[in-house]
Design an enzyme around this catalytic site. Structure first.
Site, PDB file in Angstrom:
ATOM      1  N   TYR A 207      -1.433  -0.359  11.176  1.00  0.00           N
ATOM      2  CA  TYR A 207      -1.673  -1.030   9.880  1.00  0.00           C
ATOM      3  C   TYR A 207      -0.513  -0.763   8.920  1.00  0.00           C
ATOM      4  O   TYR A 207       0.102  -1.698   8.395  1.00  0.00           O
ATOM      5  CB  TYR A 207      -2.991  -0.534   9.257  1.00  0.00           C
ATOM      6  CG  TYR A 207      -3.102  -0.842   7.772  1.00  0.00           C
ATOM      7  CD1 TYR A 207      -3.215  -2.152   7.320  1.00  0.00           C
ATOM      8  CD2 TYR A 207      -3.070   0.183   6.814  1.00  0.00           C
ATOM      9  CE1 TYR A 207      -3.300  -2.448   5.962  1.00  0.00           C
ATOM     10  CE2 TYR A 207      -3.156  -0.105   5.453  1.00  0.00           C
ATOM     11  CZ  TYR A 207      -3.268  -1.415   5.035  1.00  0.00           C
ATOM     12  OH  TYR A 207      -3.333  -1.690   3.687  1.00  0.00           O
TER      13      TYR A 207
ATOM     14  N   THR B  72       0.831  -1.213   0.000  1.00  0.00           N
ATOM     15  CA  THR B  72       0.000   0.000   0.000  1.00  0.00           C
ATOM     16  C   THR B  72       0.864   1.262   0.000  1.00  0.00           C
ATOM     17  O   THR B  72       1.992   1.248   0.509  1.00  0.00           O
ATOM     18  CB  THR B  72      -0.899  -0.002   1.268  1.00  0.00           C
ATOM     19  OG1 THR B  72      -1.433   1.296   1.467  1.00  0.00           O
ATOM     20  CG2 THR B  72      -0.113  -0.365   2.522  1.00  0.00           C
ATOM     21  N   ASP B  73       0.301   2.337  -0.528  1.00  0.00           N
ATOM     22  CA  ASP B  73       1.025   3.621  -0.483  1.00  0.00           C
ATOM     23  C   ASP B  73       1.139   4.143   0.951  1.00  0.00           C
ATOM     24  O   ASP B  73       1.913   5.053   1.223  1.00  0.00           O
ATOM     25  CB  ASP B  73       0.352   4.665  -1.388  1.00  0.00           C
ATOM     26  CG  ASP B  73      -1.093   4.997  -1.012  1.00  0.00           C
ATOM     27  OD1 ASP B  73      -1.637   4.369  -0.077  1.00  0.00           O
ATOM     28  OD2 ASP B  73      -1.676   5.895  -1.649  1.00  0.00           O
ATOM     29  N   GLU B  74       0.357   3.548   1.872  1.00  0.00           N
ATOM     30  CA  GLU B  74       0.397   4.034   3.254  1.00  0.00           C
ATOM     31  C   GLU B  74       1.745   3.795   3.918  1.00  0.00           C
ATOM     32  O   GLU B  74       2.046   4.392   4.949  1.00  0.00           O
ATOM     33  CB  GLU B  74      -0.749   3.422   4.075  1.00  0.00           C
ATOM     34  CG  GLU B  74      -2.092   3.780   3.471  1.00  0.00           C
ATOM     35  CD  GLU B  74      -3.297   3.493   4.354  1.00  0.00           C
ATOM     36  OE1 GLU B  74      -3.157   3.496   5.579  1.00  0.00           O
ATOM     37  OE2 GLU B  74      -4.381   3.276   3.779  1.00  0.00           O
TER      38      GLU B  74
ATOM     39  N   LYS C  82       2.387  -3.300   7.301  1.00  0.00           N
ATOM     40  CA  LYS C  82       2.588  -3.497   5.863  1.00  0.00           C
ATOM     41  C   LYS C  82       4.032  -3.149   5.478  1.00  0.00           C
ATOM     42  O   LYS C  82       4.640  -3.824   4.646  1.00  0.00           O
ATOM     43  CB  LYS C  82       1.607  -2.637   5.052  1.00  0.00           C
ATOM     44  CG  LYS C  82       0.149  -3.021   5.184  1.00  0.00           C
ATOM     45  CD  LYS C  82      -0.188  -4.398   4.631  1.00  0.00           C
ATOM     46  CE  LYS C  82      -0.159  -4.470   3.121  1.00  0.00           C
ATOM     47  NZ  LYS C  82      -0.623  -5.804   2.626  1.00  0.00           N
TER      48      LYS C  82
HETATM   49  P1  NAD Z   1      -9.990  -6.896   2.791  1.00  0.00           P
HETATM   50  O1  NAD Z   1      -9.923  -6.614   4.252  1.00  0.00           O
HETATM   51  O2  NAD Z   1     -11.242  -6.586   2.028  1.00  0.00           O
HETATM   52  O3  NAD Z   1      -9.685  -8.452   2.545  1.00  0.00           O
HETATM   53  C1  NAD Z   1      -8.686  -9.127   3.235  1.00  0.00           C
HETATM   54  C2  NAD Z   1      -8.913 -10.625   3.015  1.00  0.00           C
HETATM   55  O4  NAD Z   1      -7.840 -11.324   3.658  1.00  0.00           O
HETATM   56  C3  NAD Z   1     -10.219 -11.146   3.624  1.00  0.00           C
HETATM   57  O5  NAD Z   1     -10.865 -12.015   2.729  1.00  0.00           O
HETATM   58  C4  NAD Z   1      -9.755 -11.907   4.879  1.00  0.00           C
HETATM   59  O6  NAD Z   1     -10.614 -12.973   5.221  1.00  0.00           O
HETATM   60  C5  NAD Z   1      -8.385 -12.384   4.424  1.00  0.00           C
HETATM   61  N1  NAD Z   1      -7.493 -12.643   5.556  1.00  0.00           N
HETATM   62  C6  NAD Z   1      -7.252 -11.837   6.625  1.00  0.00           C
HETATM   63  N2  NAD Z   1      -6.386 -12.432   7.460  1.00  0.00           N
HETATM   64  C7  NAD Z   1      -6.050 -13.626   6.906  1.00  0.00           C
HETATM   65  C8  NAD Z   1      -5.183 -14.674   7.284  1.00  0.00           C
HETATM   66  N3  NAD Z   1      -4.480 -14.612   8.430  1.00  0.00           N
HETATM   67  N4  NAD Z   1      -5.071 -15.741   6.475  1.00  0.00           N
HETATM   68  C9  NAD Z   1      -5.785 -15.816   5.312  1.00  0.00           C
HETATM   69  N5  NAD Z   1      -6.634 -14.863   4.917  1.00  0.00           N
HETATM   70  C10 NAD Z   1      -6.759 -13.764   5.697  1.00  0.00           C
HETATM   71  O7  NAD Z   1      -8.741  -6.144   2.166  1.00  0.00           O
HETATM   72  P2  NAD Z   1      -8.559  -5.459   0.732  1.00  0.00           P
HETATM   73  O8  NAD Z   1      -9.037  -4.064   0.795  1.00  0.00           O
HETATM   74  O9  NAD Z   1      -9.086  -6.363  -0.316  1.00  0.00           O
HETATM   75  O10 NAD Z   1      -6.975  -5.415   0.646  1.00  0.00           O
HETATM   76  C11 NAD Z   1      -6.250  -6.502   0.098  1.00  0.00           C
HETATM   77  C12 NAD Z   1      -4.767  -6.186   0.135  1.00  0.00           C
HETATM   78  O11 NAD Z   1      -4.520  -4.988  -0.593  1.00  0.00           O
HETATM   79  C13 NAD Z   1      -4.242  -5.933   1.545  1.00  0.00           C
HETATM   80  O12 NAD Z   1      -2.972  -6.519   1.638  1.00  0.00           O
HETATM   81  C14 NAD Z   1      -4.145  -4.420   1.644  1.00  0.00           C
HETATM   82  O13 NAD Z   1      -3.121  -4.050   2.526  1.00  0.00           O
HETATM   83  C15 NAD Z   1      -3.822  -4.055   0.213  1.00  0.00           C
HETATM   84  N6  NAD Z   1      -4.259  -2.718  -0.233  1.00  0.00           N
HETATM   85  C16 NAD Z   1      -5.559  -2.334  -0.066  1.00  0.00           C
HETATM   86  C17 NAD Z   1      -5.969  -1.086  -0.555  1.00  0.00           C
HETATM   87  C18 NAD Z   1      -7.409  -0.633  -0.448  1.00  0.00           C
HETATM   88  O14 NAD Z   1      -7.719   0.494  -0.806  1.00  0.00           O
HETATM   89  N7  NAD Z   1      -8.337  -1.470   0.007  1.00  0.00           N
HETATM   90  C19 NAD Z   1      -5.048  -0.249  -1.195  1.00  0.00           C
HETATM   91  C20 NAD Z   1      -3.720  -0.687  -1.334  1.00  0.00           C
HETATM   92  C21 NAD Z   1      -3.345  -1.923  -0.862  1.00  0.00           C
HETATM   93  P1  TYD Z   2     -10.568   4.403   4.642  1.00  0.00           P
HETATM   94  O1  TYD Z   2     -11.589   4.036   3.620  1.00  0.00           O
HETATM   95  O2  TYD Z   2     -10.625   3.774   5.996  1.00  0.00           O
HETATM   96  O3  TYD Z   2      -9.146   4.145   3.955  1.00  0.00           O
HETATM   97  P2  TYD Z   2      -7.651   4.586   4.468  1.00  0.00           P
HETATM   98  O4  TYD Z   2      -7.721   5.003   5.878  1.00  0.00           O
HETATM   99  O5  TYD Z   2      -6.889   3.324   4.302  1.00  0.00           O
HETATM  100  O6  TYD Z   2      -7.233   5.671   3.541  1.00  0.00           O
HETATM  101  O7  TYD Z   2     -10.608   5.958   4.839  1.00  0.00           O
HETATM  102  C1  TYD Z   2     -10.441   6.856   3.751  1.00  0.00           C
HETATM  103  C2  TYD Z   2     -10.454   8.258   4.314  1.00  0.00           C
HETATM  104  O8  TYD Z   2     -11.772   8.567   4.779  1.00  0.00           O
HETATM  105  C3  TYD Z   2      -9.550   8.456   5.514  1.00  0.00           C
HETATM  106  O9  TYD Z   2      -9.002   9.765   5.454  1.00  0.00           O
HETATM  107  C4  TYD Z   2     -10.475   8.329   6.713  1.00  0.00           C
HETATM  108  C5  TYD Z   2     -11.769   8.872   6.181  1.00  0.00           C
HETATM  109  N1  TYD Z   2     -13.014   8.282   6.721  1.00  0.00           N
HETATM  110  C6  TYD Z   2     -14.062   9.105   7.111  1.00  0.00           C
HETATM  111  O10 TYD Z   2     -13.975  10.355   7.055  1.00  0.00           O
HETATM  112  N2  TYD Z   2     -15.223   8.541   7.552  1.00  0.00           N
HETATM  113  C7  TYD Z   2     -15.373   7.179   7.647  1.00  0.00           C
HETATM  114  O11 TYD Z   2     -16.447   6.704   8.084  1.00  0.00           O
HETATM  115  C8  TYD Z   2     -14.282   6.335   7.223  1.00  0.00           C
HETATM  116  C9  TYD Z   2     -14.398   4.834   7.306  1.00  0.00           C
HETATM  117  C10 TYD Z   2     -13.125   6.936   6.757  1.00  0.00           C
END
Ligand code: NAD
Ligand code: TYD
Length: 341
Positions: free
Chosen positions: A155, A127-129, A159
């Site tokens: 988090y 992630t970019d985080e 990562k």
């Molecule tokens: P999500 O929380 O929707 O899904 C995570 C999945 O992993 C779930 O199905 C969960 O059951 C599974 N999981 C959790 N712990 C586990 C374990 N110990 N063993 C096996 N499975 C397990 O997450 P997401 O938003 O789909 O993100 C997926 C990946 O992408 C993550 O690694 C996250 O850090 C990365 N990512 C997410 C975003 C975003 O915007 N959502 C952006 C950049 C990177």
């Molecule tokens: P989020 O979707 O949790 O993603 P991330 O924290 O990984 O960027 O949040 C996106 C942005 O929105 C973040 O600045 C937090 C804010 N936020 C709210 O303002 N209200 C909400 O209910 C949530 C879940 C997030």
């Protein structure tokens, strides 16, 4: 060429979109999803492909060494793409431990299995985080692959720890790894605790729309399918040992996102409720995607205006999917967190 790919976390948001994308694109690939089915994993998401002969679902924890080794023994994967993670910043602030366990120990366990069985590629979905945040008053600054890691939340720290471990397995053991660091995704099957799906679902239910602080924090939003396409390119054409940033130059303030959703759904902005800010809240994320543009020819295809419409339509057409979620375990977490009934 025939390939077996283990996709961990494939019952979650991005992982499931990736599984669908790969099954559709490659009729000769076997896709094996390993997922623990935590609160964020949802088997109903994968229902439509459970009978697909190129797909197998295995419920397992990536930290469970014997389960992981057994699956590698059975499947002899060519590629592993690791999406499995605890992914929600707010939950990491409440309880960091499980983030360290899954995101770091789980990653190490998967890579140990890759070393034991041999692998063509291990890809870490990051992630970019991991870069921390950028100041709002410096719109000229972006994250490049060389930006130092500077995390803010448990988090992002977990990562970043995993990323360092992945790169160390490349240097120390020669494991053929790649790492991608993507900006915020949105699209179908997004768990309704994250900003965009939470706002859509709450607006549909005429419930308050929580905005943290003043809503001025900026995120760089990418439609999930564009992320999947980037990972597909990286695992096939990316150079081992390399990091690729993924993002589409689509920076938006949280408050503006929430207002757009209100407008699209014809709901009043009076639903917007400013709530206590997140601890350590990152101000701005912004990716410089030059490397993946120039080396792999990846460009985002879905503009935000289309992507948000498609996403909202998906939530309108798939009530059952999210209603099951908000009536379950998540509900008590959510109600406790926001003190909202
Ligand atoms: P999500 O929380 O929707 O899904 C995570 C999945 O992993 C779930 O199905 C969960 O059951 C599974 N999981 C959790 N712990 C586990 C374990 N110990 N063993 C096996 N499975 C397990 O997450 P997401 O938003 O789909 O993100 C997926 C990946 O992408 C993550 O690694 C996250 O850090 C990365 N990512 C997410 C975003 C975003 O915007 N959502 C952006 C950049 C990177
Ligand atoms: P989020 O979707 O949790 O993603 P991330 O924290 O990984 O960027 O949040 C996106 C942005 O929105 C973040 O600045 C937090 C804010 N936020 C709210 O303002 N209200 C909400 O209910 C949530 C879940 C997030």
């Amino acid at each position: 060429m025939y390939m077996t790919i283990i996709v961990t976390g494939g019952a979650g948001f991005i992982g499931s979109n990736f599984v669908f994308y790969m099954l559709k694109k490659y009729s000769n690939y076997r896709i094996v999803c390993m997922d623990k089915l935590t609160y964020a994993g949802n088997l109903s998401t994968l229902e439509s492909i459970m009978d697909n002969k190129n797909f197998r679902f295995v419920k397992a924890d990536i930290c469970d060494r014997s389960a992981v080794y057994k699956l590698f023994e059975e499947e002899k994967p060519d590629i592993v793409v690791n999406f499995a993670a605890e992914s929600h910043v707010d939950r990491s602030i409440d309880n960091p431990q499980i983030f360290l366990q899954t995101n770091i120990i789980g990653t190490a366990t998967l890579m140990d299995a890759c070393r034991k069985h041999g692998i063509k590629r291990y890809h870490q979905v990051s992630t970019d985080e991991v870069y921390g945040d950028l100041p709002l008053e410096r719109p000229d600054l972006f994250f490049t692959e060389k930006t130092p890691l500077h995390t803010s939340s448990p988090y992002s720290s977990s990562k970043a720890g995993a990323d360092l471990l992945v790169l160390s397995y490349y240097r120390t053991y020669g494991l053929p790894v790649t790492v991608s660091r993507c900006s915020n995704n949105y699209g179908p099957y997004h768990f309704p605790e994250k900003l965009i799906p939470l706002t859509i679902v709450n607006a549909l239910n005429d419930k308050p729309l929580p905005v943290y602080g003043k809503g001025l924090n900026v995120r760089d939003w990418l439609y999930v399918e564009d992320h999947c396409k980037a990972i597909d390119l990286i695992i096939h054409k990316g150079k081992v040992g390399e990091i690729y940033n993924i993002g589409g130059h689509n920076e938006m303030r949280n408050i503006d996102i929430v207002k757009i959703i209100c407008k699209e759904l014809n709901k009043p902005e009076s639903l917007i409720t400013y709530v206590t800010d997140r601890k350590g809240h990152d101000m701005r994320y912004a990716i410089d995607p030059t490397k993946i543009h120039s080396e792999l020819g990846w460009f985002p295809e879905t503009k935000f205006e289309q992507g948000i419409k498609k996403t909202i339509k998906w939530y309108l057409d798939n009530h059952q999917w999210w209603e099951n979620i908000i009536s379950g375990e998540y509900k008590s977490y959510y109600e406790k967190k926001f003190n909202i009934k």
